[in-house]
Design an enzyme around this catalytic site. Sequence first.
Site, PDB file in Angstrom:
ATOM      1  N   GLY A  99      43.344  36.250  37.554  1.00 41.56           N
ATOM      2  CA  GLY A  99      43.530  35.109  38.448  1.00 41.56           C
ATOM      3  C   GLY A  99      44.456  34.063  37.858  1.00 41.56           C
ATOM      4  O   GLY A  99      44.776  34.067  36.665  1.00 41.56           O
ATOM      5  N   GLY A 202      42.061  37.047  31.022  1.00 46.76           N
ATOM      6  CA  GLY A 202      40.658  36.761  30.747  1.00 46.76           C
ATOM      7  C   GLY A 202      39.942  37.902  30.038  1.00 46.76           C
ATOM      8  O   GLY A 202      40.573  38.774  29.430  1.00 46.76           O
ATOM      9  N   ASP A 233      37.304  29.278  33.899  1.00 47.86           N
ATOM     10  CA  ASP A 233      35.862  29.016  33.831  1.00 47.86           C
ATOM     11  C   ASP A 233      35.373  28.692  32.427  1.00 47.86           C
ATOM     12  O   ASP A 233      34.218  28.306  32.255  1.00 47.86           O
ATOM     13  CB  ASP A 233      35.074  30.234  34.335  1.00 47.86           C
ATOM     14  CG  ASP A 233      35.269  30.494  35.813  1.00 47.86           C
ATOM     15  OD1 ASP A 233      35.810  29.608  36.500  1.00 47.86           O
ATOM     16  OD2 ASP A 233      34.888  31.586  36.275  1.00 47.86           O
ATOM     17  N   ARG A 392      43.197  25.802  40.744  1.00 46.05           N
ATOM     18  CA  ARG A 392      43.751  26.809  39.835  1.00 46.05           C
ATOM     19  C   ARG A 392      45.258  26.992  40.002  1.00 46.05           C
ATOM     20  O   ARG A 392      45.905  27.589  39.143  1.00 46.05           O
ATOM     21  CB  ARG A 392      43.029  28.141  40.005  1.00 46.05           C
ATOM     22  CG  ARG A 392      43.333  28.900  41.260  1.00 46.05           C
ATOM     23  CD  ARG A 392      42.567  30.211  41.298  1.00 46.05           C
ATOM     24  NE  ARG A 392      43.248  31.202  42.125  1.00 46.05           N
ATOM     25  CZ  ARG A 392      43.040  32.508  42.046  1.00 46.05           C
ATOM     26  NH1 ARG A 392      42.180  32.974  41.169  1.00 46.05           N
ATOM     27  NH2 ARG A 392      43.691  33.351  42.812  1.00 46.05           N
TER      28      ARG A 392
END
Length: 499
Positions: A99, A202, A233, A392
């Site tokens: 993402g 990530g 996050d 984001r």
Amino acid sequence: MESNNQMKVVTGDAGYVLEDVPHLSDYIPDLPTYPNPLRSNPAYSVVKQYFVHVDDTVPQKIVVHKDSPRGTHFRRAGPRQKVYFDSDEVKACIVTCGGLCPGLNTVIREIVCGLSYMYGVNNVLGIDLRGEDNPDSAEMEYQGGYKGFYARNTIRLTPKDVNDIHKRGGTILGTSRGGYETSKIVDSIQDRGINQVYIIGGDGTQKGAATIYEEVRRRGLKVVVAGIPKTIDNDIPVIDRSFGFDTAVEEAQRAINAAHVEAESAENGVGVVKLMGRNSGFIAMYATLASRDVDCCLIPESPFYLEGEGGLFEFMEKRLKENGHMVIVIAEGAGQELLSESLNSTNNQDASGNKLLSDVGLWISQRIKDYFAKQNKMSITLKYIDPTYMIRAIPGNAADNVYCTLLAQSCVHGAMAGYTGYVSGLVNGRQTYIPFNRINEKQNKVVITDRMWARLLSSTNQPSFLGPKDVIEAKKEEPPQTGLLDGENCKDNNKQGSC
């Protein structure tokens, strides 16, 4: 010294343990070395000690007792006196996966500029969503991320090309999830003569990076595989924080402020804000603490219930009677077990293997409306705000841009020094090289028995919603060992998570 392909463990006196990263020389003998070009770089000539000592390490745990063992350490990041690549032989590539996150373009920029300005490397490719290698080829597809390796989608990257990309959100290279085939990726790396691979992503992306490193090592290739952990996050373990997190917390304030204005302007106004946090509630927690306008914060790590004594609805009635308005912040992964019971949701997954979550913000907003309509005690005006994709997609703020620069330059120094199979990360305020397996072993989560969560409960004056069994289970959780986001490990009163 103990060793596996992903980590070397070195022990010393007084309980000292170094969890070291692999090196090209571990599996390729008699590699030539070269003087570091930084010796003659004017930017570094004024720095008193710009080469990192070979024995410099950084402790994972900084709060100790007088008789505590020295504990786990990681190799300190930075330039070494000798490098294992001649500048002209380097062919580097950069890929972004997963993402979006504020700061992605800054990391890309600083890898390109770091390689060029510090080491004289001018052959850098980007694994691009569109590519320009084979524009007329039927094989060329619109695929970024790992898929771009075997779609042969690449673009040339120079300092001029990336000069102002840090001012833009997203990633200039594009990104994707899934489609991961290790052998095809390494075939592409080998066919193109790439010898430094920089992977930004990530936990799922870094697991993929670890398997790429393993395959590269199995083939005996002189190829560095280095990662820069990315997750908005902040759910990656070991490191103090992930880049983009500061920006996300700062931008979340806008949504919370809007919800507060809406709630305050109506009789019994309720503002509900859904923030990112699939499994970890750090954004919601820190945005709540920073805002001071939030009455209740709900995160995945802390179970809650709606009805009955001590439930959310009872608390809402009490707060509305007292103040006439309230704001609720909820992380996207909070209360999913309640949704599963209510909506009979399935366990579908996205291309990265993440469970597809139901929209808890819409669900809880409707449940609140239904409850107060049914009770017929007071009428409410509820406004729901979901700023997820707005947050984001923005560029990094000043703090994140500085952090991205440190991560990228540290990663470049490590690659030129021949280290591989690592991520560049901040541990207790120091740049380090961390083995892939430590990053991939678990997720970083808010510890609700930690003082940071207690500070939030004290700030909002909300109930914990925990029963005796929940408290017992929470106390069994292992607290994080790094300092920035852990209230027990404090070192600087100006840092997040300080005492």
